[in-house]
Design a protein around this motif. Structure first.
Motif, PDB file in Angstrom:
ATOM      1  N   TYR A  90      33.622  26.309  30.471  1.00 53.94           N
ATOM      2  CA  TYR A  90      32.950  27.546  30.079  1.00 53.94           C
ATOM      3  C   TYR A  90      32.319  27.383  28.692  1.00 53.94           C
ATOM      4  O   TYR A  90      32.974  26.898  27.764  1.00 53.94           O
ATOM      5  CB  TYR A  90      33.945  28.699  30.065  1.00 53.94           C
ATOM      6  CG  TYR A  90      33.291  30.052  30.146  1.00 53.94           C
ATOM      7  CD1 TYR A  90      32.545  30.422  31.261  1.00 53.94           C
ATOM      8  CD2 TYR A  90      33.412  30.971  29.109  1.00 53.94           C
ATOM      9  CE1 TYR A  90      31.953  31.666  31.344  1.00 53.94           C
ATOM     10  CE2 TYR A  90      32.821  32.221  29.185  1.00 53.94           C
ATOM     11  CZ  TYR A  90      32.086  32.556  30.306  1.00 53.94           C
ATOM     12  OH  TYR A  90      31.488  33.804  30.382  1.00 53.94           O
ATOM     13  N   PRO A  91      31.061  27.806  28.530  1.00 56.45           N
ATOM     14  CA  PRO A  91      30.349  27.499  27.287  1.00 56.45           C
ATOM     15  C   PRO A  91      30.444  28.551  26.187  1.00 56.45           C
ATOM     16  O   PRO A  91      29.864  28.355  25.109  1.00 56.45           O
ATOM     17  CB  PRO A  91      28.899  27.376  27.771  1.00 56.45           C
ATOM     18  CG  PRO A  91      28.816  28.372  28.879  1.00 56.45           C
ATOM     19  CD  PRO A  91      30.162  28.347  29.554  1.00 56.45           C
ATOM     20  N   ILE A  92      31.139  29.657  26.441  1.00 55.28           N
ATOM     21  CA  ILE A  92      31.060  30.788  25.518  1.00 55.28           C
ATOM     22  C   ILE A  92      32.427  31.115  24.942  1.00 55.28           C
ATOM     23  O   ILE A  92      33.353  31.464  25.688  1.00 55.28           O
ATOM     24  CB  ILE A  92      30.496  32.028  26.237  1.00 55.28           C
ATOM     25  CG1 ILE A  92      29.161  31.690  26.918  1.00 55.28           C
ATOM     26  CG2 ILE A  92      30.323  33.180  25.262  1.00 55.28           C
ATOM     27  CD1 ILE A  92      28.689  32.744  27.878  1.00 55.28           C
ATOM     28  N   PRO A  93      32.609  31.020  23.639  1.00 60.25           N
ATOM     29  CA  PRO A  93      33.888  31.410  23.040  1.00 60.25           C
ATOM     30  C   PRO A  93      34.063  32.919  23.048  1.00 60.25           C
ATOM     31  O   PRO A  93      33.100  33.674  23.123  1.00 60.25           O
ATOM     32  CB  PRO A  93      33.781  30.866  21.611  1.00 60.25           C
ATOM     33  CG  PRO A  93      32.312  30.797  21.336  1.00 60.25           C
ATOM     34  CD  PRO A  93      31.654  30.499  22.640  1.00 60.25           C
ATOM     35  N   GLY A  94      35.321  33.347  22.968  1.00 61.56           N
ATOM     36  CA  GLY A  94      35.618  34.775  22.994  1.00 61.56           C
ATOM     37  C   GLY A  94      36.357  35.137  24.264  1.00 61.56           C
ATOM     38  O   GLY A  94      36.849  34.280  24.990  1.00 61.56           O
ATOM     39  N   THR A  95      36.446  36.437  24.531  1.00 65.72           N
ATOM     40  CA  THR A  95      37.123  36.915  25.728  1.00 65.72           C
ATOM     41  C   THR A  95      36.149  36.940  26.898  1.00 65.72           C
ATOM     42  O   THR A  95      35.124  37.618  26.848  1.00 65.72           O
ATOM     43  CB  THR A  95      37.703  38.319  25.522  1.00 65.72           C
ATOM     44  OG1 THR A  95      38.628  38.292  24.423  1.00 65.72           O
ATOM     45  CG2 THR A  95      38.436  38.797  26.769  1.00 65.72           C
ATOM     46  N   ALA A  96      36.470  36.196  27.942  1.00 68.44           N
ATOM     47  CA  ALA A  96      35.626  36.141  29.132  1.00 68.44           C
ATOM     48  C   ALA A  96      36.321  36.874  30.276  1.00 68.44           C
ATOM     49  O   ALA A  96      37.530  36.725  30.476  1.00 68.44           O
ATOM     50  CB  ALA A  96      35.348  34.696  29.528  1.00 68.44           C
ATOM     51  N   THR A  97      35.574  37.655  31.014  1.00 69.47           N
ATOM     52  CA  THR A  97      36.093  38.380  32.166  1.00 69.47           C
ATOM     53  C   THR A  97      35.501  37.791  33.443  1.00 69.47           C
ATOM     54  O   THR A  97      34.286  37.728  33.595  1.00 69.47           O
ATOM     55  CB  THR A  97      35.746  39.876  32.088  1.00 69.47           C
ATOM     56  OG1 THR A  97      36.313  40.435  30.900  1.00 69.47           O
ATOM     57  CG2 THR A  97      36.288  40.628  33.292  1.00 69.47           C
ATOM     58  N   PHE A  98      36.378  37.361  34.348  1.00 66.93           N
ATOM     59  CA  PHE A  98      35.948  36.767  35.610  1.00 66.93           C
ATOM     60  C   PHE A  98      36.372  37.683  36.762  1.00 66.93           C
ATOM     61  O   PHE A  98      37.407  38.352  36.686  1.00 66.93           O
ATOM     62  CB  PHE A  98      36.553  35.377  35.781  1.00 66.93           C
ATOM     63  CG  PHE A  98      36.250  34.461  34.630  1.00 66.93           C
ATOM     64  CD1 PHE A  98      34.968  34.003  34.410  1.00 66.93           C
ATOM     65  CD2 PHE A  98      37.252  34.078  33.736  1.00 66.93           C
ATOM     66  CE1 PHE A  98      34.673  33.170  33.346  1.00 66.93           C
ATOM     67  CE2 PHE A  98      36.977  33.240  32.668  1.00 66.93           C
ATOM     68  CZ  PHE A  98      35.679  32.781  32.472  1.00 66.93           C
ATOM     69  N   THR A  99      35.573  37.714  37.825  1.00 62.19           N
ATOM     70  CA  THR A  99      35.752  38.680  38.896  1.00 62.19           C
ATOM     71  C   THR A  99      35.951  37.992  40.242  1.00 62.19           C
ATOM     72  O   THR A  99      35.191  37.078  40.595  1.00 62.19           O
ATOM     73  CB  THR A  99      34.523  39.612  38.991  1.00 62.19           C
ATOM     74  OG1 THR A  99      34.314  40.242  37.728  1.00 62.19           O
ATOM     75  CG2 THR A  99      34.734  40.673  40.054  1.00 62.19           C
ATOM     76  N   PHE A 100      36.959  38.450  40.969  1.00 59.87           N
ATOM     77  CA  PHE A 100      37.143  38.006  42.349  1.00 59.87           C
ATOM     78  C   PHE A 100      36.799  39.166  43.268  1.00 59.87           C
ATOM     79  O   PHE A 100      37.296  40.280  43.101  1.00 59.87           O
ATOM     80  CB  PHE A 100      38.583  37.551  42.621  1.00 59.87           C
ATOM     81  CG  PHE A 100      38.756  36.944  43.995  1.00 59.87           C
ATOM     82  CD1 PHE A 100      38.475  35.609  44.206  1.00 59.87           C
ATOM     83  CD2 PHE A 100      39.166  37.716  45.068  1.00 59.87           C
ATOM     84  CE1 PHE A 100      38.608  35.043  45.466  1.00 59.87           C
ATOM     85  CE2 PHE A 100      39.294  37.171  46.332  1.00 59.87           C
ATOM     86  CZ  PHE A 100      39.015  35.826  46.535  1.00 59.87           C
ATOM     87  N   THR A 101      35.931  38.905  44.240  1.00 60.38           N
ATOM     88  CA  THR A 101      35.556  39.893  45.248  1.00 60.38           C
ATOM     89  C   THR A 101      36.047  39.409  46.599  1.00 60.38           C
ATOM     90  O   THR A 101      35.793  38.260  46.980  1.00 60.38           O
ATOM     91  CB  THR A 101      34.030  40.085  45.286  1.00 60.38           C
ATOM     92  OG1 THR A 101      33.584  40.551  44.008  1.00 60.38           O
ATOM     93  CG2 THR A 101      33.642  41.102  46.354  1.00 60.38           C
ATOM     94  N   GLY A 102      36.761  40.269  47.322  1.00 57.39           N
ATOM     95  CA  GLY A 102      37.310  39.828  48.597  1.00 57.39           C
ATOM     96  C   GLY A 102      37.585  40.990  49.530  1.00 57.39           C
ATOM     97  O   GLY A 102      37.172  42.129  49.289  1.00 57.39           O
ATOM     98  N   THR A 103      38.279  40.696  50.618  1.00 57.85           N
ATOM     99  CA  THR A 103      38.635  41.715  51.577  1.00 57.85           C
ATOM    100  C   THR A 103      40.145  41.728  51.778  1.00 57.85           C
ATOM    101  O   THR A 103      40.786  40.685  51.869  1.00 57.85           O
ATOM    102  CB  THR A 103      37.939  41.492  52.934  1.00 57.85           C
ATOM    103  OG1 THR A 103      38.425  42.446  53.882  1.00 57.85           O
ATOM    104  CG2 THR A 103      38.180  40.090  53.467  1.00 57.85           C
ATOM    105  N   LEU A 104      40.684  42.945  51.839  1.00 60.62           N
ATOM    106  CA  LEU A 104      42.118  43.128  52.077  1.00 60.62           C
ATOM    107  C   LEU A 104      42.429  43.126  53.571  1.00 60.62           C
ATOM    108  O   LEU A 104      43.589  43.104  53.963  1.00 60.62           O
ATOM    109  CB  LEU A 104      42.583  44.451  51.466  1.00 60.62           C
ATOM    110  CG  LEU A 104      42.410  44.609  49.961  1.00 60.62           C
ATOM    111  CD1 LEU A 104      42.719  46.046  49.551  1.00 60.62           C
ATOM    112  CD2 LEU A 104      43.288  43.630  49.207  1.00 60.62           C
ATOM    113  N   GLY A 105      41.398  43.178  54.377  1.00 59.48           N
ATOM    114  CA  GLY A 105      41.545  43.269  55.828  1.00 59.48           C
ATOM    115  C   GLY A 105      40.543  44.245  56.379  1.00 59.48           C
ATOM    116  O   GLY A 105      39.607  43.880  57.078  1.00 59.48           O
TER     117      GLY A 105
END
Length: 266
Positions: free
Chosen positions: A82-97
């Motif tokens: 990852y190229p950016i210092p600081g706090t990074a927020t990553f997202t998972f998108t999925g299905t519960l069923g």
């Protein structure tokens, strides 16, 4: 009377045949395997505070993808630098069923201890916090050079084929004397200046897609993006990106042609 009985018998027989022909369908009802709170995500760094990160979906039976800000990974687990210092927020998108969900996880990056792809250094310099400023590689007045011009649409391989050398011949953009600044000071920061001598800029952000060689400007736009030449979505193909020069291309603008921008490091 006999005719009525015959007609009634015929209709009853027809209904019986149609009913018998209807397929028997077992309807599967989708059900959630868990709730959003039950979905466990993990993020690990190969060194404490470092910028090599592994994102993982721990909970089994969930399908989806990671958005790690530099792109999307159609997998449960991905490792990247990852190229950016600081706090990074990553997202998972999925299905519960039976329903979709999104869930995020934060990672604190304190040091860029793993080398970035060289395109990042070309764009923002090795001083990633200080960043780099780009201006047109020509102008700001018509000078016969090729730095902002109409090109063939549809394929960036033809980006250097000038159909009309607008900036060099007669009609440079209104911000031909402007500048753009890119840096990674806590985020992927982009600042647009319509006039390089002005101290007031328009702040935005950017996404450098190294794999697909695209640059996206968010919340602003590049120099010379005036209608109908630029892309309102801010996405441009990278024709070339070196330490000293950046060439961007739009394959089909609102005017129905391609357009090419040639910048140089200030």
């Amino acid at each position: 009377m006999k005719i009525n009985k015959i007609i009634g018998f015929f209709i009853a027989s027809l209904l019986l045949i149609l009913t018998a022909c209807e397929p028997i369908v077992d309807e599967d009802v989708l059900e959630n395997t868990t709730d959003v709170a039950g979905v466990e995500l993990s993020a690990t760094q190969s060194t404490p505070g470092g910028n090599e990160i592994t994102l993982d979906l721990v909970t089994p039976g969930i399908n989806g993808y990671w958005d790690y800000n530099l792109g999307q990974a159609l997998t449960d687990k991905i490792t990247f630098v990852y190229p950016i210092p600081g706090t990074a927020t990553f997202t998972f998108t999925g299905t519960l069923g039976k329903e979709f969900f999104t869930k995020t996880i934060d990672v604190q990056v304190d040091q860029l201890d793993h080398e970035l792809d060289h395109d990042w250094y070309n764009l923002v310099s090795e001083d990633t916090v200080g960043g780099k400023t780009w201006v047109f590689d020509g102008g700001p007045n018509p000078d016969g050079r090729m730095w902002w011009f109409m090109s063939a649409p549809g394929n960036k391989d033809g980006a250097w084929g000038a159909w009309w050398n607008a900036g060099g011949d007669c009609c440079p953009p209104v911000d031909a004397a402007g500048k753009m600044h890119f840096d990674l000071d806590g985020a992927a920061n982009f600042t647009y200046y319509a006039d390089a001598s002005s101290g007031t800029g328009e702040a935005g952000s950017f996404v450098l897609d190294v794999a697909n060689q695209k640059l996206q400007i968010i919340g602003s736009n590049i120099l010379g993006a005036e209608e109908p030449r630029g892309n309102p979505e801010g996405i441009y193909d990278i024709v070339s990106l070196t330490e000293d020069q950046m060439v961007l291309y739009l394959s089909n603008n609102a005017g129905g042609t391609g357009w090419t921008w040639v910048f140089k490091a200030e």
